[in-house]
Scaffold this motif. Structure first.
Motif, PDB file in Angstrom:
ATOM      1  N   PHE A 191      17.580  10.021  51.122  1.00 47.75           N
ATOM      2  CA  PHE A 191      18.324   9.430  50.013  1.00 47.75           C
ATOM      3  C   PHE A 191      17.797   9.892  48.652  1.00 47.75           C
ATOM      4  CE2 PHE A 191      19.841   6.526  53.336  1.00 47.75           C
ATOM      5  CZ  PHE A 191      21.198   6.592  53.054  1.00 47.75           C
ATOM      6  N   GLY A 192      16.559  10.350  48.622  1.00 50.51           N
ATOM      7  CA  GLY A 192      16.070  10.960  47.402  1.00 50.51           C
ATOM      8  C   GLY A 192      16.841  12.233  47.084  1.00 50.51           C
ATOM      9  N   ILE A 194      21.180  -1.359  50.199  1.00 48.75           N
ATOM     10  CA  ILE A 194      21.661  -2.304  49.182  1.00 48.75           C
ATOM     11  C   ILE A 194      20.578  -3.277  48.710  1.00 48.75           C
ATOM     12  CG2 ILE A 194      24.052  -2.180  49.983  1.00 48.75           C
ATOM     13  CD1 ILE A 194      23.619  -4.860  51.405  1.00 48.75           C
ATOM     14  N   LEU A 195      19.362  -3.071  49.173  1.00 47.99           N
ATOM     15  CA  LEU A 195      18.249  -3.893  48.688  1.00 47.99           C
ATOM     16  C   LEU A 195      17.520  -3.227  47.514  1.00 47.99           C
ATOM     17  CD1 LEU A 195      16.628  -5.104  52.044  1.00 47.99           C
ATOM     18  CD2 LEU A 195      18.208  -6.357  50.557  1.00 47.99           C
ATOM     19  N   GLU A 196      17.916  -1.997  47.191  1.00 49.38           N
ATOM     20  CA  GLU A 196      17.147  -1.223  46.223  1.00 49.38           C
ATOM     21  C   GLU A 196      17.854  -1.116  44.876  1.00 49.38           C
ATOM     22  OE1 GLU A 196      14.701   1.935  47.502  1.00 49.38           O
ATOM     23  OE2 GLU A 196      15.502   1.855  49.546  1.00 49.38           O
ATOM     24  N   VAL A 197      17.156  -1.533  43.829  1.00 52.90           N
ATOM     25  CA  VAL A 197      17.701  -1.542  42.474  1.00 52.90           C
ATOM     26  C   VAL A 197      18.079  -0.141  42.015  1.00 52.90           C
ATOM     27  CG1 VAL A 197      17.120  -1.941  40.044  1.00 52.90           C
ATOM     28  CG2 VAL A 197      16.517  -3.648  41.771  1.00 52.90           C
ATOM     29  N   PRO A 214      24.732 -11.564  50.888  1.00 56.89           N
ATOM     30  CA  PRO A 214      24.282 -12.956  50.718  1.00 56.89           C
ATOM     31  C   PRO A 214      22.762 -13.080  50.554  1.00 56.89           C
ATOM     32  CG  PRO A 214      24.808 -12.515  53.017  1.00 56.89           C
ATOM     33  CD  PRO A 214      25.241 -11.302  52.241  1.00 56.89           C
ATOM     34  N   ASN A 215      22.047 -11.999  50.858  1.00 60.26           N
ATOM     35  CA  ASN A 215      20.583 -12.030  50.768  1.00 60.26           C
ATOM     36  C   ASN A 215      20.082 -11.054  49.698  1.00 60.26           C
ATOM     37  OD1 ASN A 215      20.292 -13.877  53.046  1.00 60.26           O
ATOM     38  ND2 ASN A 215      20.910 -12.136  54.315  1.00 60.26           N
ATOM     39  N   LYS A 216      20.713 -11.110  48.548  1.00 58.20           N
ATOM     40  CA  LYS A 216      20.326 -10.210  47.457  1.00 58.20           C
ATOM     41  C   LYS A 216      18.894 -10.504  46.993  1.00 58.20           C
ATOM     42  CE  LYS A 216      24.011 -11.388  45.016  1.00 58.20           C
ATOM     43  NZ  LYS A 216      24.963 -11.829  46.037  1.00 58.20           N
ATOM     44  N   PRO A 217      18.077  -9.463  46.839  1.00 56.92           N
ATOM     45  CA  PRO A 217      16.744  -9.671  46.279  1.00 56.92           C
ATOM     46  C   PRO A 217      16.842 -10.115  44.814  1.00 56.92           C
ATOM     47  CG  PRO A 217      16.947  -7.510  47.325  1.00 56.92           C
ATOM     48  CD  PRO A 217      18.311  -8.076  47.244  1.00 56.92           C
TER      49      PRO A 217
END
Length: 336
Positions: A209-210, A248-251, A283-286
């Protein structure tokens, strides 16, 4: 009459003779120069093509085709195919690619003998990948690679090889046809075999992904559009659910999608929305994700309200946009 057919049968070359003739002509092409060597090689490849697939008048003999595949492997002709591809003319390369594809599909006793041969000579795959740099043969090599990628072991090797990273360069090549062909091969590598891809991405998530982020940020419009479109399709496929949950957990990836929501291209903005909505709907957004959405809510709401639609033709997009707007507004109310 029967004598005529027996005589004709004796004149027909055996699979061993066919493989040996092809080998000799390709070896000669590799060691000699001149029109005669090229003419002989291309003529023999055309004859092989007719033997494998028929010539419009005579249908191929499947038993003979299987035996030819075995002899081709025994004589190492597949290696010569790859090595000599750049030396052939346009028609000769076209015929060779056709033969390559037919031969790889030959199954004998539950085993694909030509695929097995390539498994034992994986340098051929590396050579084909590198040949995308050769303008003359790039599209031929693309066809040969996509035939290889149909088989899990060969696809897995390319994914895990150092050659795989070259595709991130190839999809940005200035030649549109070659860049598009490379993207098609890249897509096949990431979609044909779910287990191999899942294993690869789990082990190489950061690196992959980098590199992919560079494509999403490319100054080349076509690269940017094709990359975000493929990513929006890839992440939302059921087999890639675990990869999507991690993404989707990464800013940093949320910020990339926000940037793409500002793109001047309608198509890019819509594709970016389909990824952005998963960040918001999670639903589990950091806490970090929520903070970015709240801090940028005015701009995000403006971008979403201005998101191009198909004027009633895509009601689902309108509904999803409205739900995402409401979710952002809800986050803002809660944070106050």
């Amino acid at each position: 009459m029967s004598f005529f057919f027996r005589a004709a049968s004796r004149l027909r070359p055996s699979p061993q003779e066919i493989a040996r003739t092809i080998k000799d002509s390709l070896v000669a092409l590799d060691t000699k120069t001149g029109a005669k060597a090229l003419e002989d090689a291309e003529k023999n490849i055309l004859t092989l093509r007719h033997t494998l697939s028929g010539d419009g008048e005579v249908e191929p003999n499947q038993e003979q085709v299987l035996q030819i595949a075995l002899e081709i492997c025994k004589e190492g002709v597949l290696s010569l195919f790859v090595q000599n591809l750049p030396s052939l003319g346009w028609e000769g390369r076209k015929d060779l690619v056709h033969c390559w594809c037919v031969l790889l599909r030959q199954k004998i006793d539950e085993s694909y003998c030509c695929v097995k041969y390539i498994e034992n000579h994986v340098d051929l795959l590396d050579f084909l990948v590198v040949c995308y740099k050769n303008l003359e043969v790039a599209l031929n090599c693309g066809n040969m690679l996509r035939e290889c990628i149909k088989y899990p072991t060969l696809a897995k090797y390319i994914l895990e090889s150092s050659s795989f990273e070259l595709f991130f360069q190839y999809v940005e090549l200035p030649n549109f046809d070659i860049a598009s062909d490379a993207l098609n091969t890249f897509k096949d590598l990431l979609t044909k075999h779910e287990d191999a891809v899942s294993e690869f991405l789990s082990s190489n998530y950061e690196q992959f992904f980098g590199l992919y982020t560079r494509l999403l940020s490319s100054t080349n419009y076509v690269t940017r559009r094709q990359s975000v479109k493929f990513l929006s399709e890839f992440l939302l496929e059921a087999p890639n659910a675990q990869i999507m949950k991690r993404y989707i957990l990464e800013v940093r990836y949320l910020n990339i999608m926000i940037g793409l929501l500002k793109d001047s291209s309608k198509n890019i903005r819509i594709c970016a929305f389909h990824i952005f909505k998963v960040f918001v709907a999670n639903p589990n957004k950091p806490r970090e994700i929520i903070q970015v959405l709240v801090d940028n809510h005015r701009e995000l709401l403006r971008l979403l309200h201005n998101l191009p639609t198909s004027k009633g033709e895509d009601e689902q997009l309108d509904e999803e946009r409205d739900l995402i707007i409401k979710e952002i507004e809800k986050l803002v109310r809660i944070s106050v």
